[in-house]
Write an enzyme that holds these catalytic residues in place. Sequence first.
Site, PDB file in Angstrom:
ATOM      1  N   CYS A 258      36.418  24.292 -73.134  1.00 43.48           N
ATOM      2  CA  CYS A 258      37.639  24.059 -72.280  1.00 43.48           C
ATOM      3  C   CYS A 258      37.451  25.232 -71.279  1.00 43.48           C
ATOM      4  O   CYS A 258      36.916  26.353 -71.584  1.00 43.48           O
ATOM      5  CB  CYS A 258      38.811  24.433 -72.911  1.00 43.48           C
ATOM      6  SG  CYS A 258      39.164  23.007 -74.287  1.00 43.48           S
TER       7      CYS A 258
ATOM      8  N   ARG B 141      30.995  24.343 -68.466  1.00 41.59           N
ATOM      9  CA  ARG B 141      31.054  24.816 -69.980  1.00 41.59           C
ATOM     10  C   ARG B 141      31.455  23.303 -70.657  1.00 41.59           C
ATOM     11  O   ARG B 141      31.404  23.457 -71.787  1.00 41.59           O
ATOM     12  CB  ARG B 141      32.601  25.384 -69.735  1.00 41.59           C
ATOM     13  CG  ARG B 141      32.498  26.757 -69.103  1.00 41.59           C
ATOM     14  CD  ARG B 141      34.117  27.104 -68.741  1.00 41.59           C
ATOM     15  NE  ARG B 141      34.845  27.610 -70.015  1.00 41.59           N
ATOM     16  CZ  ARG B 141      35.143  28.858 -70.533  1.00 41.59           C
ATOM     17  NH1 ARG B 141      33.939  29.881 -69.808  1.00 41.59           N
ATOM     18  NH2 ARG B 141      35.447  29.222 -71.486  1.00 41.59           N
TER      19      ARG B 141
ATOM     20  N   TRP C 244      37.674  20.161 -73.579  1.00 37.57           N
ATOM     21  CA  TRP C 244      36.586  19.669 -74.398  1.00 37.57           C
ATOM     22  C   TRP C 244      37.213  19.372 -75.867  1.00 37.57           C
ATOM     23  O   TRP C 244      37.918  20.417 -76.421  1.00 37.57           O
ATOM     24  CB  TRP C 244      35.645  20.995 -74.592  1.00 37.57           C
ATOM     25  CG  TRP C 244      34.467  20.556 -75.400  1.00 37.57           C
ATOM     26  CD1 TRP C 244      33.202  19.844 -75.077  1.00 37.57           C
ATOM     27  CD2 TRP C 244      34.027  21.156 -76.798  1.00 37.57           C
ATOM     28  NE1 TRP C 244      32.428  19.754 -76.145  1.00 37.57           N
ATOM     29  CE2 TRP C 244      32.762  20.545 -77.181  1.00 37.57           C
ATOM     30  CE3 TRP C 244      34.740  21.990 -77.371  1.00 37.57           C
ATOM     31  CZ2 TRP C 244      32.040  20.968 -78.446  1.00 37.57           C
ATOM     32  CZ3 TRP C 244      34.190  22.293 -78.864  1.00 37.57           C
ATOM     33  CH2 TRP C 244      32.816  21.581 -79.074  1.00 37.57           C
TER      34      TRP C 244
ATOM     35  N   ASN D 239      43.103  27.205 -74.054  1.00 42.77           N
ATOM     36  CA  ASN D 239      41.594  26.983 -74.702  1.00 42.77           C
ATOM     37  C   ASN D 239      41.607  27.821 -76.022  1.00 42.77           C
ATOM     38  O   ASN D 239      41.849  29.246 -75.915  1.00 42.77           O
ATOM     39  CB  ASN D 239      40.726  28.028 -73.674  1.00 42.77           C
ATOM     40  CG  ASN D 239      39.262  27.800 -74.240  1.00 42.77           C
ATOM     41  OD1 ASN D 239      39.049  27.077 -74.718  1.00 42.77           O
ATOM     42  ND2 ASN D 239      38.228  28.791 -73.476  1.00 42.77           N
ATOM     43  N   GLY D 240      41.305  27.219 -76.996  1.00 40.13           N
ATOM     44  CA  GLY D 240      41.141  27.774 -78.247  1.00 40.13           C
ATOM     45  C   GLY D 240      41.597  26.751 -79.435  1.00 40.13           C
ATOM     46  O   GLY D 240      41.760  25.525 -79.185  1.00 40.13           O
TER      47      GLY D 240
ATOM     48  N   GLU E  26      13.440  26.386 -81.742  1.00 46.39           N
ATOM     49  CA  GLU E  26      14.134  26.320 -80.100  1.00 46.39           C
ATOM     50  C   GLU E  26      13.557  24.867 -79.721  1.00 46.39           C
ATOM     51  O   GLU E  26      14.406  24.340 -78.960  1.00 46.39           O
ATOM     52  CB  GLU E  26      13.448  27.373 -79.485  1.00 46.39           C
ATOM     53  CG  GLU E  26      13.939  27.553 -77.991  1.00 46.39           C
ATOM     54  CD  GLU E  26      15.394  27.342 -78.024  1.00 46.39           C
ATOM     55  OE1 GLU E  26      16.362  27.482 -78.946  1.00 46.39           O
ATOM     56  OE2 GLU E  26      15.771  26.937 -76.657  1.00 46.39           O
TER      57      GLU E  26
ATOM     58  N   LYS F 196      16.186  21.928 -78.372  1.00 46.26           N
ATOM     59  CA  LYS F 196      16.171  21.322 -76.861  1.00 46.26           C
ATOM     60  C   LYS F 196      15.985  19.977 -77.078  1.00 46.26           C
ATOM     61  O   LYS F 196      16.877  19.341 -76.237  1.00 46.26           O
ATOM     62  CB  LYS F 196      15.061  21.950 -76.039  1.00 46.26           C
ATOM     63  CG  LYS F 196      14.953  23.184 -75.428  1.00 46.26           C
ATOM     64  CD  LYS F 196      16.262  23.567 -74.915  1.00 46.26           C
ATOM     65  CE  LYS F 196      17.105  24.352 -75.779  1.00 46.26           C
ATOM     66  NZ  LYS F 196      17.853  25.424 -75.838  1.00 46.26           N
TER      67      LYS F 196
ATOM     68  N   GLU G 236      19.330  18.427 -78.270  1.00 44.44           N
ATOM     69  CA  GLU G 236      20.641  18.727 -77.455  1.00 44.44           C
ATOM     70  C   GLU G 236      20.651  17.595 -76.265  1.00 44.44           C
ATOM     71  O   GLU G 236      21.614  16.988 -75.811  1.00 44.44           O
ATOM     72  CB  GLU G 236      20.513  19.888 -76.694  1.00 44.44           C
ATOM     73  CG  GLU G 236      20.873  21.203 -77.511  1.00 44.44           C
ATOM     74  CD  GLU G 236      21.074  22.509 -76.791  1.00 44.44           C
ATOM     75  OE1 GLU G 236      20.153  23.034 -76.521  1.00 44.44           O
ATOM     76  OE2 GLU G 236      22.200  22.897 -76.507  1.00 44.44           O
TER      77      GLU G 236
ATOM     78  N   HIS H 211       6.512  21.052 -98.618  1.00 46.80           N
ATOM     79  CA  HIS H 211       7.577  21.260 -99.727  1.00 46.80           C
ATOM     80  C   HIS H 211       8.664  20.504 -99.734  1.00 46.80           C
ATOM     81  O   HIS H 211      10.059  20.453-100.003  1.00 46.80           O
ATOM     82  CB  HIS H 211       8.047  22.624 -99.699  1.00 46.80           C
ATOM     83  CG  HIS H 211       7.124  23.738-100.124  1.00 46.80           C
ATOM     84  ND1 HIS H 211       6.780  23.783-101.273  1.00 46.80           N
ATOM     85  CD2 HIS H 211       6.321  24.494 -99.394  1.00 46.80           C
ATOM     86  CE1 HIS H 211       5.756  24.931-101.433  1.00 46.80           C
ATOM     87  NE2 HIS H 211       5.706  25.289-100.158  1.00 46.80           N
TER      88      HIS H 211
ATOM     89  N   LYS I 276      28.923  24.642 -73.086  1.00 47.34           N
ATOM     90  CA  LYS I 276      28.161  25.766 -72.767  1.00 47.34           C
ATOM     91  C   LYS I 276      28.418  26.954 -73.462  1.00 47.34           C
ATOM     92  O   LYS I 276      27.318  27.813 -73.771  1.00 47.34           O
ATOM     93  CB  LYS I 276      28.086  25.979 -71.278  1.00 47.34           C
ATOM     94  CG  LYS I 276      27.210  27.070 -70.885  1.00 47.34           C
ATOM     95  CD  LYS I 276      25.713  26.918 -71.154  1.00 47.34           C
ATOM     96  CE  LYS I 276      24.901  27.767 -70.717  1.00 47.34           C
ATOM     97  NZ  LYS I 276      23.468  27.737 -71.281  1.00 47.34           N
TER      98      LYS I 276
HETATM   99  C1  AGP Z   1      21.258  26.262 -76.916  1.00 48.88           C
HETATM  100  O1  AGP Z   1      20.699  25.317 -75.851  1.00 48.88           O
HETATM  101  C2  AGP Z   1      22.892  25.931 -77.093  1.00 48.88           C
HETATM  102  N1  AGP Z   1      23.610  25.494 -75.877  1.00 48.88           N
HETATM  103  C3  AGP Z   1      23.599  26.699 -78.125  1.00 48.88           C
HETATM  104  O2  AGP Z   1      22.860  26.899 -79.078  1.00 48.88           O
HETATM  105  C4  AGP Z   1      23.656  28.131 -77.368  1.00 48.88           C
HETATM  106  O3  AGP Z   1      22.559  28.689 -77.588  1.00 48.88           O
HETATM  107  C5  AGP Z   1      24.643  28.849 -78.552  1.00 48.88           C
HETATM  108  O4  AGP Z   1      25.892  28.200 -78.585  1.00 48.88           O
HETATM  109  C6  AGP Z   1      24.801  30.112 -78.411  1.00 48.88           C
HETATM  110  O5  AGP Z   1      25.453  30.637 -77.159  1.00 48.88           O
HETATM  111  P1  AGP Z   1      25.474  31.795 -76.552  1.00 48.88           P
HETATM  112  O6  AGP Z   1      23.947  32.298 -76.442  1.00 48.88           O
HETATM  113  O7  AGP Z   1      26.225  32.081 -75.204  1.00 48.88           O
HETATM  114  O8  AGP Z   1      26.104  33.017 -77.751  1.00 48.88           O
END
Ligand code: AGP
Length: 607
Positions: free
Chosen positions: A2, A27, A74, A100-101, A480, A484, A487, A503, A602
Site C-alpha cells: 500500500c 509499490r 495492496w 498501510n499495515g 535469483e 525472476k 515473479e 537427492h 515492491k
Molecule cells: C525481488 O525481485 C522481489 N521483489 C523481492 O524478493 C524483494 O527482493 C524482497 O521483497 C526484499 O525487498 P528489499 O530488498 O526491499 O528488502
Amino acid sequence: MCGIFGYTGKRNSVETVLKGLKKLEYRGYDSAGIAGLHTGEIVSCKEVGKIAALEKLVHEEKIELDLAIAQTRWATHGKPSVVNAHPHLDQGRTLALVHNGIIENHDSLRISLEKQGIHFVSETDTEVIAQLLGVMYQGDFLATLREAIPLLKGAFALAIIHKDYPGQIFAIAHESPLVIGIGHGEAFVSSDSNAFAAHTREVVFLANSEIAVIKSDSLQIFDLMGEIDKETHQLTEEIQEISKGDYEHYTLKEIFEQPRVIRQALLSRFLEEYGTATFEELNLDVNSLLSVQRILILACGTSLHSGLIGASLLEDQARILTYTDISSEFRYKNPIVPPDTLVIAISQSGETADTIAAVKEVKAKGAKVLAICNVYGSTLTREADSTLYLRAGPEIGVCSTKAYTSQVIVLALFSLMMARMRHMNKYEGQEFLNALKALPDVVQAVLDKAPEIEKIAKKYAHYENFFFIGRRYMYPSSLEGALKLKEISYINANGYAAGEMKHGPIALINADCPTVALGANSDTLDKLESNLREVAARDGKIIAIIKESDRGLEKIANDVITIPDTIDELATVPVTVVTQLLAYYIAIERGADIDQPRNLAKSVTVE
Ligand code: AGP
C-alpha cells in the site's frame, strides 16, 4: 505494498494527491481511493484497478476537496473491491482514514464494536480503526487518538481527516513508514518521500506511536505524553524523474541501466594503488571492523540471494565466518549472536518489515548493524549503525534487477576492504579490483546479446516448470534466476544447488521441465557437467550459461548463452543479467504484467 499520500495547502488537492499516488504505483496495488473535506463534509471516491480508473471517476463525479488523503491498496484483508478500497469512514461519516499495515487484533475489535451497534461495510482491518475512532471520539480528536493507539496491535501508518478539524491531517506511524513533507504554505504526508520531493525536500520522519497534526502552515508532533520537538531532515538523494524513457517497461529499463549502476556503485569507492576499497559513508571505526570475528547477513528475496554471494565472498576473501538467515525466520528465533558479530542487513527499499524486525531483534542482542540499502532516509537506514548505499536510483519494477547487481558490487567492495585489513595482499586486491572495474563492459556485452537471448526465451516460453542449477557462486545465482522467472512469468521455477538434484529434485526432470545450467564457475564445471548428463539422460532440455573460454557444456546443452570471461566470484553479475533477460522475454511471450506482477508488491512493509 500500500501507498499513502495526503496534502493540505494552496494547490488543487485532488490533482496534487492523484499525482502523488502515481509516484507510489511502483509499490504494487489493486485498488485506489481518495477522500477529503468539502463544505464541511467528508467526501470520498474509490475504484478498483489502476489510478487512471480512479482519476476518471473523480472527474466524472466532479470531486472538489479542500484537503485530501489517498491510498493505493495492496489487498491483505478482503479481496480487491471498491468496498474494501481505502479510504475508510466511520459509520457517522465524521472521519476518513487511509492505512498501510496490518491490525492483528482487528477481529476482537470488530466484535466489540458490532456489540455497540456498529455495522461494518467492508472486510478490512482498516475499517475497524475508522469505526473505533468514530465511537471513541468525544470532541477532542487528539485525545481520542492517544487513547486508541494502544488498543491497536500490529503495524499501521495512518493518515486521518476529521470533519471537526478542517485543513488538518492527523498522521500516525507504528512499525510502518510515514514521512511528512513541509512546504511553504502547504504540507504533504506519504509512505515514500519521493512522492512529494518535487515540491519540498524538508521532511520529518515519524517514529513509533508519534502523532502528527499537519496543517498547511504548521506541524505539531505529539507522543503519548504530550507535544515534542522533532528535527527536520533535508532529502539528499537527487530526485530522478521516474520515467520509462524509450523502454516498454521499467523492468527492461532497469536491466539495461546496469552498466551505469555498476559504475555508480564503484565510484570513488576503491584505492587503486593499495588494491582496496573505501566508503566515505561508512561510520564504523577501524577497530570495530578489525575485531569482527563473524558476520551475519539478514535479508529477504533477491536481497537474500545477493547476501549469499556476499557470504561466500567474505569467507573466501576475508576469511571471516559468515552466515545468512532469512529475515522472516530470524525475527522469531531466540538468536545466538556472539560478541564481535557484525550484522549486515540488505534491503533495496529499506522498508521490508521482516528485515527491519530482524534488525531490531539483533540490536537487542547487542550487535552492530551495517545496512546495504538503496533508499536514503528509509526506516532500515535509521535503524542501522551505518549504511552503505547502492546508488542505483529508484527501482520501480517490482522484480528487483539493478538493485541485486549493485548489492553484489557493494558486498564485493566491502569484502575486499575487510580482506585487505586481514590476509589479502595488495596485488591480490588490485587483481580483484580489475575484475570489478571490468564488469560494466562485461554486462554491456551481455546486454548486446539481448536479441539472441530473446530468441531462446521464445523457444522455452511455453514450459510451466523450470529448474535453475549451479554450484558455488552459481547456486545463489540459480535461486535469483528462478525467482525472476517465477515473479514475472508465473512459471514454477526452482533454483537448486546442482549437487542436490540427485537427492530428490531429479525425479521431476522430463521433456517438459527444462533446466537452466549456470556454468560460469570454472572450478566446479566438471561436477556440473555430471549433473547435467543425468538431466539429459532423462530427456531434460538444457539451456547452458557459460564463460566464453569454458565451453565444456556445449556438447550436452540444447541452447548455449556465453558471457565474457570474468572471475568465478563475480560471475553472478553477468550471469544474472542473462537470467533477468530470459525471464523478461519469456514473460513478454506469455503476456504477463511485467512491472507490477500479480500478488506482488515492491516493498513488503507488512509481515
Ligand atoms: C525481488 O525481485 C522481489 N521483489 C523481492 O524478493 C524483494 O527482493 C524482497 O521483497 C526484499 O525487498 P528489499 O530488498 O526491499 O528488502
